[in-house]
Motif scaffolding. Structure first.
Motif, PDB file in Angstrom:
ATOM      1  N   ASP A   1       7.791  32.752  55.749  1.00  0.00           N
ATOM      2  CA  ASP A   1       8.315  32.444  57.295  1.00  0.00           C
ATOM      3  C   ASP A   1       8.062  30.927  58.010  1.00  0.00           C
TER       4      ASP A   1
ATOM      5  N   HIS B   1       7.159  38.181  57.295  1.00  0.00           N
ATOM      6  CA  HIS B   1       7.781  38.719  58.420  1.00  0.00           C
ATOM      7  C   HIS B   1       6.999  38.851  59.704  1.00  0.00           C
TER       8      HIS B   1
ATOM      9  N   ASN C   1      14.965  38.139  57.769  1.00  0.00           N
ATOM     10  CA  ASN C   1      16.105  38.517  58.943  1.00  0.00           C
ATOM     11  C   ASN C   1      16.672  37.445  59.723  1.00  0.00           C
ATOM     12  N   HIS C   2      15.941  36.351  59.705  1.00  0.00           N
ATOM     13  CA  HIS C   2      16.389  35.192  60.501  1.00  0.00           C
ATOM     14  C   HIS C   2      17.563  34.611  59.347  1.00  0.00           C
TER      15      HIS C   2
ATOM     16  N   HIS D   1      10.706  40.716  52.130  1.00  0.00           N
ATOM     17  CA  HIS D   1      10.431  40.038  53.484  1.00  0.00           C
ATOM     18  C   HIS D   1       9.784  41.052  54.438  1.00  0.00           C
TER      19      HIS D   1
HETATM   20 FE   LIG Z   1      11.136  38.026  59.798  1.00  0.00          FE
END
Ligand SMILES: [Fe+2]
Length: 296
Positions: free
Chosen positions: A9, A225, A100-101, A189
């Motif tokens: 991250d 995450h 997710n990003h 993640h």
């Molecule tokens: Fe994330």
């Protein structure tokens, strides 16, 4: 003994107004809002400090478990690529999976932009068919089993999903002879259990992942995450326990419990141990905060 560094991250920041408008159109205001808010929480100078520290550290492999960007801009990923190159490690010594990003914009996901840019860090000795994920990198006595949970959620949450098809491939790969002969380290993640409440933050099919791991086993699961450290376990086959370890964000500026950090695992046939290095605001260096034995 295999020494694995785990970073997650980093949320690299690098954008021009023009490229945000181009990618988001009418949604540009929302994206800019997010970018500006994150500038306070995530500091690029911490990533530079970590880079210097990692350059002086001895390890065999670096694993980056996603969220390399904020809003899936190519300029953010290019900043990540420059940082990875500056670690001085060859592509076969660095593994990258998406968060997710990295799937923030559906159009970018459809084009496979992330996989195209980070292809050198996703080469694999083993895949199940044509699909990119999961992929397996065999390194000495270790098999890195790399899963994607990234689905385009946009501003509607930060959840993830492995999906049935990828789960079936994951089961096949975890059971492959050349994988089973090694220490099986799963990189993912999202955590495969709930660490923070709210369905919009978590892995939707975590129970299916847990059931799969209970059946196939693994030696260690590494995730990001949550932007916090987590030390959990999941049941493996025959009463065994699988350590599930999350590392905080590489660029987070908060207090000592969440501040910019990375972890180094020593893995051999007999044992796995972990040391966490955390940025010390007073000295600007990374200091050992935690040393753990994760069993055999
Ligand atoms: Fe994330």
């Amino acid at each position: 003994m295999f020494r694995l560094a785990h970073v997650s991250d980093p949320h690299f920041q690098c954008f021009r107004l023009g490229s945000v408008r181009e990618l988001f159109g009418k949604r540009a205001i929302g994206a800019l809002n997010l970018l500006v808010r994150r500038r306070f929480k995530h500091r690029m100078e911490l990533l530079q400090a970590m880079l210097q520290d990692l350059r002086g550290r001895t390890f065999d492999h670096l694993a980056l478990t996603g969220d390399l960007c904020n809003v899936a801009l190519e300029s953010e990923w290019q900043a990540a690529l420059r940082w990875i190159a500056a670690t001085g490690r060859a592509p076969e010594q660095v593994t990258v999976i998406p968060g997710n990003h990295d799937a923030y914009v559906p159009e970018v996901v459809e084009r496979g932009s992330f996989e195209r840019l980070f292809a050198a860090y996703q080469t694999a000795e083993l895949r199940a068919g044509e699909a990119i994920y999961p992929f397996v990198r065999l390194r000495g006595e270790v098999a890195l089993v790399c899963v994607s949970t990234a689905v385009p959620t946009g501003d509607l949450g930060a959840w993830g999903r492995v999906g049935e098809a990828q789960l079936a491939r994951l089961a096949t790969l975890l059971a492959a002879a050349e994988v089973k002969a090694r220490r099986r380290i799963v990189l993912i993640h999202h955590p495969p259990q709930i660490n923070r409440h709210g369905e919009d933050l978590n892995l939707r099919d975590r129970q299916a992942v847990q059931a799969l791991l209970a059946r196939t086993g693994a030696d260690l699961v590494l995730h990001g995450h949550d932007h916090r450290d987590f030390w959990k376990e999941l049941p493996g086959p025959g009463g065994s326990r699988i350590p599930v370890v999350g590392v905080g964000s590489a660029s987070y500026r908060g207090g000592p419990d969440r501040r910019s950090r990375y972890r180094i695992f020593d893995i051999d046939a007999a044992a796995i141990s972990a040391v966490t290095y955390v940025h010390d605001a007073a000295t600007g260096t990374y200091v050992e905060q935690d040393r753990r034995w994760l069993g055999g």
